[in-house]
Motif scaffolding. Structure first.
Motif, mmCIF file in Angstrom:
data_model
loop_
_atom_site.group_PDB
_atom_site.id
_atom_site.type_symbol
_atom_site.label_atom_id
_atom_site.label_comp_id
_atom_site.label_asym_id
_atom_site.label_seq_id
_atom_site.Cartn_x
_atom_site.Cartn_y
_atom_site.Cartn_z
ATOM 1 N N VAL A 61 0.682 -1.174 0.039
ATOM 2 C CA VAL A 61 0.093 0.000 0.049
ATOM 3 C C VAL A 61 0.832 1.185 -0.053
ATOM 4 O O VAL A 61 0.502 2.142 -0.770
ATOM 5 C CB VAL A 61 -1.002 0.135 1.214
ATOM 6 C CG1 VAL A 61 -1.574 1.395 1.559
ATOM 7 C CG2 VAL A 61 -2.006 -1.087 1.037
ATOM 8 N N ALA A 62 1.850 1.316 0.792
ATOM 9 C CA ALA A 62 2.929 2.317 0.946
ATOM 10 C C ALA A 62 3.539 2.790 -0.314
ATOM 11 O O ALA A 62 3.890 3.834 -0.991
ATOM 12 C CB ALA A 62 3.696 2.308 2.170
ATOM 13 N N ALA A 63 3.858 1.561 -0.717
ATOM 14 C CA ALA A 63 4.752 1.592 -2.077
ATOM 15 C C ALA A 63 4.072 2.166 -3.357
ATOM 16 O O ALA A 63 4.463 2.825 -4.188
ATOM 17 C CB ALA A 63 5.469 0.278 -2.288
ATOM 18 N N VAL A 132 10.459 1.144 -4.807
ATOM 19 C CA VAL A 132 9.710 1.851 -3.999
ATOM 20 C C VAL A 132 10.359 3.349 -3.950
ATOM 21 O O VAL A 132 11.484 3.378 -3.826
ATOM 22 C CB VAL A 132 9.745 1.353 -2.504
ATOM 23 C CG1 VAL A 132 8.677 2.317 -1.562
ATOM 24 C CG2 VAL A 132 9.111 -0.061 -2.457
ATOM 25 N N LYS A 133 9.741 4.316 -4.052
ATOM 26 C CA LYS A 133 10.252 5.556 -4.186
ATOM 27 C C LYS A 133 10.437 6.261 -2.695
ATOM 28 O O LYS A 133 10.045 5.533 -1.553
ATOM 29 C CB LYS A 133 9.134 6.804 -4.376
ATOM 30 C CG LYS A 133 8.801 6.786 -6.125
ATOM 31 C CD LYS A 133 7.504 7.656 -6.387
ATOM 32 C CE LYS A 133 8.364 9.192 -6.278
ATOM 33 N NZ LYS A 133 7.257 10.109 -6.778
ATOM 34 N N THR A 134 11.501 7.089 -2.669
ATOM 35 C CA THR A 134 12.001 7.743 -1.260
ATOM 36 C C THR A 134 10.779 8.401 -0.467
ATOM 37 O O THR A 134 10.193 9.035 -1.147
ATOM 38 C CB THR A 134 13.107 8.710 -1.623
ATOM 39 O OG1 THR A 134 13.996 8.164 -2.370
ATOM 40 C CG2 THR A 134 13.706 9.087 -0.250
ATOM 41 N N LEU A 135 10.829 8.082 0.681
ATOM 42 C CA LEU A 135 9.802 8.577 1.627
ATOM 43 C C LEU A 135 9.676 10.165 1.581
ATOM 44 O O LEU A 135 10.849 10.678 1.703
ATOM 45 C CB LEU A 135 10.129 8.004 2.937
ATOM 46 C CG LEU A 135 9.268 8.374 4.191
ATOM 47 C CD1 LEU A 135 9.439 7.399 5.368
ATOM 48 C CD2 LEU A 135 9.384 9.864 4.719
ATOM 49 N N PHE A 136 8.768 10.868 1.420
ATOM 50 C CA PHE A 136 8.760 12.155 1.446
ATOM 51 C C PHE A 136 7.662 12.863 2.218
ATOM 52 O O PHE A 136 6.506 12.191 2.160
ATOM 53 C CB PHE A 136 8.696 12.534 -0.010
ATOM 54 C CG PHE A 136 7.503 12.494 -0.910
ATOM 55 C CD1 PHE A 136 6.465 13.449 -0.849
ATOM 56 C CD2 PHE A 136 7.219 11.245 -1.533
ATOM 57 C CE1 PHE A 136 5.486 13.036 -1.726
ATOM 58 C CE2 PHE A 136 6.228 11.147 -2.145
ATOM 59 C CZ PHE A 136 5.219 11.892 -2.261
ATOM 60 N N GLY A 210 4.850 -1.015 10.073
ATOM 61 C CA GLY A 210 6.194 -1.430 10.082
ATOM 62 C C GLY A 210 6.604 -1.802 8.578
ATOM 63 O O GLY A 210 7.668 -1.787 7.875
ATOM 64 N N GLY A 211 5.442 -2.546 7.909
ATOM 65 C CA GLY A 211 5.733 -2.831 6.752
ATOM 66 C C GLY A 211 5.977 -1.616 5.625
ATOM 67 O O GLY A 211 6.759 -1.754 4.511
ATOM 68 N N ALA A 212 5.138 -0.642 5.720
ATOM 69 C CA ALA A 212 5.171 0.797 5.074
ATOM 70 C C ALA A 212 6.679 1.398 5.563
ATOM 71 O O ALA A 212 7.416 1.657 4.272
ATOM 72 C CB ALA A 212 4.444 1.740 5.778
ATOM 73 N N GLN A 219 13.555 -0.067 -0.399
ATOM 74 C CA GLN A 219 13.381 0.499 -1.602
ATOM 75 C C GLN A 219 13.069 -0.564 -2.707
ATOM 76 O O GLN A 219 13.218 -0.049 -3.974
ATOM 77 C CB GLN A 219 14.650 1.250 -1.929
ATOM 78 C CG GLN A 219 14.669 2.700 -0.980
ATOM 79 C CD GLN A 219 15.880 3.542 -1.556
ATOM 80 O OE1 GLN A 219 16.827 3.141 -2.051
ATOM 81 N NE2 GLN A 219 15.452 4.902 -1.166
ATOM 82 N N PHE A 220 12.886 -1.531 -2.388
ATOM 83 C CA PHE A 220 12.459 -2.431 -3.409
ATOM 84 C C PHE A 220 11.812 -3.631 -2.638
ATOM 85 O O PHE A 220 12.237 -4.276 -1.665
ATOM 86 C CB PHE A 220 13.516 -3.039 -4.223
ATOM 87 C CG PHE A 220 13.075 -4.188 -5.314
ATOM 88 C CD1 PHE A 220 12.681 -3.686 -6.502
ATOM 89 C CD2 PHE A 220 13.093 -5.601 -5.050
ATOM 90 C CE1 PHE A 220 12.235 -4.703 -7.663
ATOM 91 C CE2 PHE A 220 12.795 -6.488 -6.007
ATOM 92 C CZ PHE A 220 12.335 -5.989 -7.252
#
Length: 262
Positions: A61-63, A132-136, A210-212, A219-220
């Motif tokens: 979901v986060a990705a 997975v994109k960098t957290l922003f 935690g999964g997010a 990042q993958f």
């Protein structure tokens, strides 16, 4: 002692080398998932072998949301919420079975989710995985080990405070009563189905959080990262750390992450 520990964690980016800081970030991420499983197994007495699947739900979901440009706080909340809904489904067998039968039922669910993630290639990328994109957050990006560690520390502290306050409430006392004796708890007016489902949902929400964080750290992600071995690791983590204690989730995470490195 807790203040001293928090002071050490805050000072860690200026003391530790980048490699060890990255390992400490993993400890914090697994501690959050450990808190969820500790809430379920340690305080409610319900053992699950499907938490890796719930972790995978939160990660994907986060990705997916990050790829669409959603800011991290929103994607984190949605990852926790969707994982909690899936956790309610996982908790359905707990209304009729317990002990190792419940563990087997949740294990089966874990296989179903892993297979679903592998087959849904249009969204998850299938077995090939997905970046997975960098957290922003707005214009701010967690594009360094120190920044990402700071996010992990803040989220971990908030989750820990939430769990501690929950355990001090009537809900937490109901969980412990169910763990000690379902018959006695029911005779005191505790609704078993409601509180068991709630325990699964809260545990799943923390697994999703935690999964997010795990997805953004790696990042993958790919389905095999959330398999049965990951579920066993999570359960061993809380058993080794000490069932029925909040600090046990952290001790277990330190053991699980640091021992292979050492």
């Amino acid at each position: 002692w807790y203040s001293a520990l928090l002071a050490c964690l805050i000072a860690a980016p200026w003391v530790l080398q980048p490699y060890y800081l990255a390992q400490l970030s993993f400890v914090l991420i697994y501690s959050i998932m450990g808190l969820g499983l500790m809430l379920l197994a340690g305080f409610t007495g319900l053992f699950s072998l499907g938490n890796a699947a719930l972790m995978g739900v939160g990660a994907y979901v986060a990705a997916v949301l990050a790829a669409q440009g959603w800011p991290f706080p929103v994607s984190l909340a949605l990852a926790a919420g969707l994982s909690a809904l899936v956790g309610a489904v996982v908790g359905l067998p707990a209304l009729r079975v317990k002990g190792h039968f419940l563990a087997l039922a949740t294990l089966s669910f874990g296989f179903i989710v892993e297979e679903g993630l592998a087959r849904w290639d249009s969204v998850t990328g299938g077995n090939a995985g997905m970046p997975v994109k960098t957290l922003f957050i707005g214009n701010w990006k967690a594009d360094s080990d120190v920044k990402f560690y700071t996010v992990c520390l803040v989220v971990t502290v908030l989750c820990t405070l939430a769990v501690i306050n929950l355990l001090r409430s009537s809900t937490g006392r109901a969980f412990v009563a169910i763990r000690d004796s379902e018959v006695s708890a029911q005779s005191m007016g505790i609704h078993l189905a409601y509180y068991k489902t709630l325990a699964f949902m809260l545990s799943a929400a923390l697994a999703g959080v935690g999964g997010a964080l795990y997805a953004h750290k790696m990042q993958f992600i790919s389905p095999e990262q959330f398999n049965i071995l990951q579920s066993i690791d999570l359960l061993l983590m809380v058993v080794i750390g000490g069932l029925g204690s909040v600090q046990g989730a952290f001790l277990g995470a330190v053991f699980l992450i640091m021992l292979p490195q050492l």
